[in-house]
Design a protein around this motif. Structure first.
Motif, PDB file in Angstrom:
ATOM      1  N   TYR A 112       0.806  -1.213   0.000  1.00 55.03           N
ATOM      2  CA  TYR A 112       0.000   0.000   0.000  1.00 55.03           C
ATOM      3  C   TYR A 112       0.848   1.276   0.000  1.00 55.03           C
ATOM      4  O   TYR A 112       0.455   2.295  -0.575  1.00 55.03           O
ATOM      5  CB  TYR A 112      -0.945   0.014   1.208  1.00 55.03           C
ATOM      6  N   LYS A 133       3.908   1.720  -1.282  1.00 56.45           N
ATOM      7  CA  LYS A 133       4.932   1.766  -2.323  1.00 56.45           C
ATOM      8  C   LYS A 133       4.771   2.961  -3.260  1.00 56.45           C
ATOM      9  O   LYS A 133       5.738   3.658  -3.584  1.00 56.45           O
ATOM     10  CB  LYS A 133       4.913   0.445  -3.111  1.00 56.45           C
ATOM     11  N   GLY A 134       3.557   3.230  -3.697  1.00 53.92           N
ATOM     12  CA  GLY A 134       3.354   4.318  -4.644  1.00 53.92           C
ATOM     13  C   GLY A 134       3.624   5.691  -4.076  1.00 53.92           C
ATOM     14  O   GLY A 134       3.960   6.630  -4.812  1.00 53.92           O
ATOM     15  N   TYR A 135       3.489   5.838  -2.759  1.00 56.01           N
ATOM     16  CA  TYR A 135       3.739   7.128  -2.111  1.00 56.01           C
ATOM     17  C   TYR A 135       5.232   7.365  -1.843  1.00 56.01           C
ATOM     18  O   TYR A 135       5.632   8.491  -1.543  1.00 56.01           O
ATOM     19  CB  TYR A 135       3.009   7.185  -0.764  1.00 56.01           C
ATOM     20  N   ASN A 136       6.009   6.294  -1.879  1.00 52.88           N
ATOM     21  CA  ASN A 136       7.407   6.347  -1.443  1.00 52.88           C
ATOM     22  C   ASN A 136       7.506   6.760   0.018  1.00 52.88           C
ATOM     23  O   ASN A 136       8.426   7.473   0.429  1.00 52.88           O
ATOM     24  CB  ASN A 136       8.235   7.292  -2.325  1.00 52.88           C
TER      25      ASN A 136
END
Length: 275
Positions: free
Chosen positions: A64, A66-69
């Motif tokens: 969850y 990963k896309g936000y870093n």
């Protein structure tokens, strides 16, 4: 959708019945319990994990975030957990924490099955989840209905800072609505269990979806949680349950503990930092 097992129920052993009973004008009584939390690193870490897993299972966080870093802690603090300081975040934290604690009481003290499906689907972290707060089930024989099978629906209200509010009355008032929203709340639990692939658990909910054809017992509960410094037994004694449609099957409970808001923030901080 979160279905989880308690990592450790040791924190529930910190909840003790004081033996104090507050009597209402109509003769009904309120049980008063106390949360004697302590500086036990192992138990507090287990408790933090338990709370965290209501919002997001540990094996889901990396996907969850990963896309936000984001780091795990950043993801939990910025996306999942109610805000620490920006209103209404702190009050939502107190409410969520209290509902989870009452769910633990219902499951581990009163021995109900309590599916934990309420917080994982929150799309706005600083809003309360709609529907009945805590629902538990007792099924005595899986293969055969019993008139002793029981549905418990509890409402929890917290007041951890300040004074002057009868939160037990607020819990009673909200509990009065639970009969009307029971069907929707049961469907929500069943749907989330099904979506999680827990078909047998989802099917267990069917036992309680048709009271007329498959009768069972119902119990309602109203719980107020306070910091000990702002618990007022005299105010609690003024609680009026006369308008509750199930007042004869209504359990009244108060839980108070030392500096509860500090405890709430500490558990959420651990939940993020130890993820």
């Amino acid at each position: 959708m979160i279905i989880m097992k308690l990592a450790s129920k040791d924190h529930i052993e910190w909840i003790e019945d004081t033996g104090e009973r507050v009597t209402l004008a109509d003769g009904k009584t309120i049980e008063v319990w106390v949360l004697k939390h302590a500086n036990d690193e192992e138990i507090l870490s287990y408790w933090a994990k338990h709370l965290r897993n209501h919002y997001c299972l540990d094996d889901e966080i990396d996907f969850y975030r990963k896309g936000y870093n984001f780091s795990r802690a950043e993801y939990l603090n910025k996306i999942k957990f109610p805000d620490h300081s920006v209103a209404p975040g702190p009050s939502i934290r107190a409410g969520d924490f209290s509902e989870i604690l009452v769910a633990d009481y219902l499951q581990y003290v009163l021995n109900y099955w309590v599916p934990r499906t309420r917080y994982g689907d929150k799309t706005v972290r600083n809003e309360s989840t709609k529907g009945s707060d805590i629902i538990g089930f007792k099924i005595f024989k899986e293969e055969q209905d019993s008139l002793e099978d029981t549905l418990a629906i509890f409402e929890a209200k917290a007041k951890f800072t300040g004074r002057g509010e009868n939160r037990l009355q607020d819990a009673v008032n909200d509990s009065s609505k639970d009969h009307a929203r029971k069907a929707e709340s049961l469907n929500a639990i069943k749907q989330r269990l099904f979506q999680k692939g827990l078909l047998s658990d989802a099917e267990r909910i069917e036992r309680f979806q048709n009271l007329e054809d498959r009768p069972y017992k119902e119990i309602y509960g109203a719980v107020a949680l306070f910091s000990s410094a702002n618990y007022d037994s005299e105010m609690a004694s003024e609680t009026d349950v006369s308008k509750h449609p199930n007042s004869n099957n209504l359990k009244l409970l108060i839980i108070h503990g030392h500096e509860m808001m500090e405890l709430v923030h500490m558990i959420y901080r651990r939940a993020a930092d130890e993820a």
